[in-house]
Design a protein around this motif. Sequence first.
Motif, mmCIF file in Angstrom:
data_model
loop_
_atom_site.group_PDB
_atom_site.id
_atom_site.type_symbol
_atom_site.label_atom_id
_atom_site.label_comp_id
_atom_site.label_asym_id
_atom_site.label_seq_id
_atom_site.Cartn_x
_atom_site.Cartn_y
_atom_site.Cartn_z
ATOM 1 N N LEU A 5 0.840 -1.202 0.000
ATOM 2 C CA LEU A 5 0.000 0.000 0.000
ATOM 3 C C LEU A 5 0.873 1.249 0.000
ATOM 4 O O LEU A 5 0.628 2.216 -0.730
ATOM 5 C CB LEU A 5 -0.891 -0.034 1.249
ATOM 6 C CG LEU A 5 -2.206 0.714 1.218
ATOM 7 C CD1 LEU A 5 -3.011 0.367 -0.021
ATOM 8 C CD2 LEU A 5 -3.002 0.413 2.481
ATOM 9 N N SER A 6 1.910 1.194 0.807
ATOM 10 C CA SER A 6 2.771 2.356 0.975
ATOM 11 C C SER A 6 3.507 2.753 -0.312
ATOM 12 O O SER A 6 3.790 3.934 -0.516
ATOM 13 C CB SER A 6 3.707 2.054 2.134
ATOM 14 O OG SER A 6 4.929 2.641 1.964
ATOM 15 N N VAL A 7 3.765 1.778 -1.199
ATOM 16 C CA VAL A 7 4.436 2.126 -2.456
ATOM 17 C C VAL A 7 3.453 2.364 -3.597
ATOM 18 O O VAL A 7 3.863 2.662 -4.713
ATOM 19 C CB VAL A 7 5.479 1.057 -2.892
ATOM 20 C CG1 VAL A 7 6.598 0.953 -1.860
ATOM 21 C CG2 VAL A 7 4.833 -0.284 -3.142
ATOM 22 N N SER A 8 2.152 2.260 -3.310
ATOM 23 C CA SER A 8 1.205 2.462 -4.410
ATOM 24 C C SER A 8 0.150 3.535 -4.133
ATOM 25 O O SER A 8 -0.692 3.802 -4.978
ATOM 26 C CB SER A 8 0.540 1.131 -4.777
ATOM 27 O OG SER A 8 0.004 0.524 -3.639
ATOM 28 N N VAL A 9 0.233 4.175 -2.976
ATOM 29 C CA VAL A 9 -0.797 5.159 -2.629
ATOM 30 C C VAL A 9 -0.318 6.590 -2.892
ATOM 31 O O VAL A 9 0.875 6.898 -2.794
ATOM 32 C CB VAL A 9 -1.221 4.993 -1.146
ATOM 33 C CG1 VAL A 9 -0.134 5.453 -0.186
ATOM 34 C CG2 VAL A 9 -2.522 5.724 -0.861
ATOM 35 N N LEU A 10 -1.259 7.424 -3.228
ATOM 36 C CA LEU A 10 -0.985 8.841 -3.465
ATOM 37 C C LEU A 10 -2.192 9.612 -2.946
ATOM 38 O O LEU A 10 -3.325 9.249 -3.243
ATOM 39 C CB LEU A 10 -0.847 9.050 -4.971
ATOM 40 C CG LEU A 10 0.063 10.138 -5.520
ATOM 41 C CD1 LEU A 10 1.459 10.058 -4.953
ATOM 42 C CD2 LEU A 10 0.095 10.042 -7.035
ATOM 43 N N THR A 11 -1.969 10.653 -2.145
ATOM 44 C CA THR A 11 -3.131 11.445 -1.722
ATOM 45 C C THR A 11 -3.219 12.696 -2.601
ATOM 46 O O THR A 11 -2.265 13.439 -2.747
ATOM 47 C CB THR A 11 -3.081 11.830 -0.222
ATOM 48 O OG1 THR A 11 -1.849 12.481 0.044
ATOM 49 C CG2 THR A 11 -3.177 10.609 0.658
ATOM 50 N N LEU A 12 -4.387 12.877 -3.190
ATOM 51 C CA LEU A 12 -4.624 14.001 -4.100
ATOM 52 C C LEU A 12 -5.053 15.235 -3.292
ATOM 53 O O LEU A 12 -5.523 15.106 -2.157
ATOM 54 C CB LEU A 12 -5.716 13.628 -5.118
ATOM 55 C CG LEU A 12 -5.440 12.409 -6.001
ATOM 56 C CD1 LEU A 12 -6.551 12.246 -7.038
ATOM 57 C CD2 LEU A 12 -4.079 12.513 -6.696
ATOM 58 N N PRO A 13 -4.896 16.417 -3.879
ATOM 59 C CA PRO A 13 -5.266 17.648 -3.170
ATOM 60 C C PRO A 13 -6.713 17.605 -2.678
ATOM 61 O O PRO A 13 -7.619 17.250 -3.440
ATOM 62 C CB PRO A 13 -5.081 18.730 -4.226
ATOM 63 C CG PRO A 13 -4.025 18.178 -5.128
ATOM 64 C CD PRO A 13 -4.299 16.713 -5.193
ATOM 65 N N MET A 14 -6.914 17.948 -1.431
ATOM 66 C CA MET A 14 -8.255 17.922 -0.831
ATOM 67 C C MET A 14 -8.297 18.925 0.306
ATOM 68 O O MET A 14 -7.632 18.773 1.307
ATOM 69 C CB MET A 14 -8.561 16.505 -0.312
ATOM 70 C CG MET A 14 -9.751 16.393 0.626
ATOM 71 S SD MET A 14 -11.324 16.913 -0.061
ATOM 72 C CE MET A 14 -11.844 15.451 -0.949
ATOM 73 N N TYR A 15 -9.012 20.000 0.094
ATOM 74 C CA TYR A 15 -9.285 20.965 1.165
ATOM 75 C C TYR A 15 -10.491 21.768 0.739
ATOM 76 O O TYR A 15 -10.832 21.830 -0.442
ATOM 77 C CB TYR A 15 -8.080 21.862 1.436
ATOM 78 C CG TYR A 15 -7.476 22.528 0.224
ATOM 79 C CD1 TYR A 15 -6.509 21.877 -0.531
ATOM 80 C CD2 TYR A 15 -7.867 23.804 -0.161
ATOM 81 C CE1 TYR A 15 -5.957 22.479 -1.650
ATOM 82 C CE2 TYR A 15 -7.318 24.421 -1.274
ATOM 83 C CZ TYR A 15 -6.361 23.746 -2.028
ATOM 84 O OH TYR A 15 -5.821 24.348 -3.133
ATOM 85 N N GLU A 16 -11.121 22.365 1.722
ATOM 86 C CA GLU A 16 -12.455 22.895 1.438
ATOM 87 C C GLU A 16 -12.448 24.009 0.386
ATOM 88 O O GLU A 16 -13.393 24.164 -0.377
ATOM 89 C CB GLU A 16 -13.095 23.299 2.769
ATOM 90 C CG GLU A 16 -13.455 24.692 2.891
ATOM 91 C CD GLU A 16 -13.133 25.304 4.259
ATOM 92 O OE1 GLU A 16 -12.329 24.767 5.051
ATOM 93 O OE2 GLU A 16 -13.696 26.365 4.505
ATOM 94 N N ARG A 17 -11.356 24.773 0.296
ATOM 95 C CA ARG A 17 -11.385 25.914 -0.617
ATOM 96 C C ARG A 17 -10.749 25.658 -1.986
ATOM 97 O O ARG A 17 -10.548 26.579 -2.753
ATOM 98 C CB ARG A 17 -10.762 27.130 0.044
ATOM 99 C CG ARG A 17 -11.851 27.976 0.735
ATOM 100 C CD ARG A 17 -11.253 29.128 1.461
ATOM 101 N NE ARG A 17 -10.316 28.641 2.470
ATOM 102 C CZ ARG A 17 -9.773 29.414 3.392
ATOM 103 N NH1 ARG A 17 -10.029 30.690 3.399
ATOM 104 N NH2 ARG A 17 -8.949 28.895 4.294
ATOM 105 N N ILE A 18 -10.422 24.399 -2.255
ATOM 106 C CA ILE A 18 -9.895 24.106 -3.589
ATOM 107 C C ILE A 18 -10.991 24.445 -4.605
ATOM 108 O O ILE A 18 -12.176 24.200 -4.353
ATOM 109 C CB ILE A 18 -9.422 22.632 -3.696
ATOM 110 C CG1 ILE A 18 -8.590 22.434 -4.967
ATOM 111 C CG2 ILE A 18 -10.579 21.646 -3.642
ATOM 112 C CD1 ILE A 18 -7.845 21.099 -5.005
ATOM 113 N N THR A 19 -10.606 25.056 -5.728
ATOM 114 C CA THR A 19 -11.621 25.466 -6.706
ATOM 115 C C THR A 19 -11.917 24.318 -7.679
ATOM 116 O O THR A 19 -11.120 23.386 -7.818
ATOM 117 C CB THR A 19 -11.148 26.678 -7.531
ATOM 118 O OG1 THR A 19 -10.003 26.276 -8.294
ATOM 119 C CG2 THR A 19 -10.814 27.841 -6.630
ATOM 120 N N GLU A 20 -13.035 24.433 -8.363
ATOM 121 C CA GLU A 20 -13.409 23.414 -9.335
ATOM 122 C C GLU A 20 -12.359 23.344 -10.448
ATOM 123 O O GLU A 20 -11.999 22.274 -10.927
ATOM 124 C CB GLU A 20 -14.776 23.757 -9.925
ATOM 125 C CG GLU A 20 -15.527 22.524 -10.395
ATOM 126 C CD GLU A 20 -17.018 22.767 -10.424
ATOM 127 O OE1 GLU A 20 -17.561 22.884 -11.525
ATOM 128 O OE2 GLU A 20 -17.638 22.856 -9.339
#
Length: 369
Positions: free
Chosen positions: A339-354
């Motif tokens: 899991l550790s070599v295949s996971v990526l967290t994408l940008p996520m926060y409340e004010r990210i724009t469309e």
Amino acid sequence: MDKILVTRPSMPSYDEYVEAIKPLWDSQWLTNMGIYHEKLEVELKQYLKVSNLSLVVNGHTALELAIKAFDFPNGSEVITTPFTFISTTHAIVRNGLKPVFCDVKECDGTINEDKIEELITDQTVAIVPVHVYGNVCNVKKIQKIAKKYGLKVIYDAAHAFGVEYEGEGIGNYGDASVFSFHSTKVFNTIEGGAIIFKDDVLCKKIRKLRNFGIQDEEVVSELGINAKMNEFCAIMGLCNLKHINEMLIRRRAIGEYYKEKLRTVKGIRYLEIGMADSSNFAYFPVVLTEDAKISRDMLYERLCENEIYVRKYFYPLTSEQICYKGKYNTNDISCAKKLSVSVLTLPMYERITEEEVDKVICTVKKYLD
Ligand SMILES: *Cc1c(COP(=O)(O)O)cnc(C)c1O
């Protein structure tokens, strides 16, 4: 378009915060369990549906003190997960205890409850699981095991703010649960954390532990530290808590949008949310599968080149960090490694724009499709 970061803190408006801190210039009460500290404890107890809650200066200290409160014998073993932020392992080791790393489940990244029992020895005193990304561990099974062997369970719930299981606040599970209110978390007090104990005696004890062990003006009964949250942080928390529902709705909308748009992309999968009633979208992890056109590290590089700063949460595993590598057990943690070599967290926060989310999606598609 500015560079897109993996997260940005939730903040009230400048005016709202400044208005809220004004009374501090009259009261001149800046820390030491002031009225805003008290108010935030009351409001968080309600929001998190827990019966007690003690604020502290940050999530790490919350975990370290929660473990300390049990007074486990030095050198005892604690079963935990390596697929987490380094704080979880540090909190165990800094208490003079020995981490025993248990594998995680590929489906949701939480500790594999079916592999806990085989790691229990006569030295084992506790289990420290993590509700990683807000995905809830199998709290029922873990409770059963703990009961059978007389172990304590202390949940690192740093990611699980607002998450529930069968309508119950997640902080109610285990003998203790701790939250982090760091700026990068779903709910923040700039820096901050909280501890919830099942046992009222421990709850009273933690209130001393966070304040040098002071019982009253003349009596010090515990070896405590200074872990008090100040009023500026408590007020930031009160302001953010006013908007928490909108913030969570916005996170959900972003998460659902990502999923919808990335649905047809080959080579990625999502993690399940474990026993959680629903996700708080604290993070947006994607796992690259074997049929992905490029590797996780390559996708990471390509995204960074496009000024999209995703993160490899959680890589390396805590057990692989220089300070721990080779020091502890060599249990099979192959799922955690994978899991550790295949996971990526994408940008996520409340004010990210469309627009920004679209750019992330387009870029991911460009390299994977
Ligand atoms: C953030 C975090 C912590 C530590 O919290 P701080 O408030 O940053 O000290 C502990 N455990 C996990 C899993 C975390 O993500």
